[in-house]
Design an enzyme around this catalytic site. Structure first.
Site, short mmCIF file in Angstrom:
data_model
loop_
_atom_site.label_atom_id
_atom_site.label_comp_id
_atom_site.label_asym_id
_atom_site.label_seq_id
_atom_site.Cartn_x
_atom_site.Cartn_y
_atom_site.Cartn_z
N SER A 229 92.41 -16.41 48.42
CA SER A 229 93.42 -15.84 47.54
C SER A 229 94.00 -14.59 48.18
O SER A 229 93.30 -13.86 48.90
CB SER A 229 92.81 -15.47 46.19
N TYR B 245 86.69 -11.04 41.30
CA TYR B 245 87.41 -12.16 41.92
C TYR B 245 87.87 -11.78 43.32
O TYR B 245 87.69 -12.54 44.28
CB TYR B 245 88.60 -12.54 41.05
#
Length: 279
Positions: free
Chosen positions: A141, A154
């Site tokens: 990501s 995250y």
């Protein structure tokens, strides 16, 4: 006879692909795109029976269960006699003030986003080493390049996978096994519905800024890019003779944010992030 010989040759040449998390979102788009272009695609889901409309075969797999992973990989090899490409796409979102996220939820996120890909990589490496070929694509990501407020866990799990890939690449060079990262930005998927949200607590000192940031994050996903952009990027990487270490896929400003982090002083970049999230 020549026609059937050509068909047999084409079948043998078709690359066999395993995509974790292939029942929805980015994984589903990648699987459909590759299937349409002649790849033999196996996707995975914890509940494959719920996805009867899949255009490619779905196997039961949980990236946290090494025994189930082993069974799935063995099933593919028994059927196809090879495994050319692994796309580590399965992942989970998590949001909240780090102070208020339960420790077990932090561990669970790393089990899926970091240890999960490691489990699957370990399961496919013996076959790829025996073939003396293979490609492993880890879907990370853009959030993994920076510590984002209320997405810190995250960011950390995806950033850890980015660094792990860098080390893995050097260890696997002798076996002609290639590995790369692909970091997507915001895409229009159902990831927001499936992620863990630390509850907005009325007495929390983070209530207002976390609530505002959560709303902003959901808006970014709702207005995100078409997942087919990722599918096309993956296809291009597969057809590359020498994949790069890192790829970023998304809107220009999302990718440019990584460049800014590289060139700006830390505190100025931090200020830009805080302004973006209205903190």
């Amino acid at each position: 006879m020549l026609y059937f010989g050509a068909l047999l040759f084409e079948f043998r040449m078709s690359k066999v692909v395993l995509i974790t998390g292939g029942s929805s979102g980015i994984g589903k788009s990648i699987g459909e795109y590759l299937t349409e272009r002649g790849f033999i695609v196996y996707g995975t889901s914890r509940n494959p029976e719920k996805h009867t409309d899949s255009k490619f075969k779905l196997l039961r797999l949980d990236v946290k269960d090494v025994n189930v992973i082993k069974d799935a990989v063995e099933a593919i090899i028994n059927l196809e006699a090879k495994l050319d490409i692994l796309i580590n796409n399965a992942g989970a979102g998590i949001t909240g003030p780090i102070e208020e996220i339960p420790s077990e939820e932090i561990r669970a996120n790393f089990d899926t986003n970091f240890f999960g890909p490691i489990n699957v990589i370990k399961a496919v490496l013996p076959q790829m080493r025996a073939q003396h070929s293979g490609l492993i694509i880890n879907v990370t990501s853009i959030a993994g390049y920076m510590g984002l407020p209320y997405r810190g866990v995250y960011s950390a799990s995806k950033g850890a996978l980015e660094l792990l890939t860098e080390a893995f690449r050097m260890e696997l060079k002798d076996f002609n096994i290639k590995m790369t990262n692909v970091a997507p930005g915001d895409f229009a998927t159902n990831i927001a519905a499936g992620r863990y949200h630390a509850p907005l607590m009325g007495h929390s000192p983070y209530k207002e800024p976390y609530g505002n940031t959560l709303k902003l994050m959901d808006e970014h996903v709702d207005s995100g890019s078409d997942p087919n952009m990722m599918a096309k990027a993956i296809f291009k990487i597969i057809n590359s003779q020498n994949p790069k270490v890192h790829y970023k896929v998304g809107e220009f400003m999302q990718k440019f944010s990584i460049v800014l982090k590289r060139i700006l002083p830390d505190k100025i970049y931090e200020k830009l992030l805080m302004n973006h999230y209205k903190l």
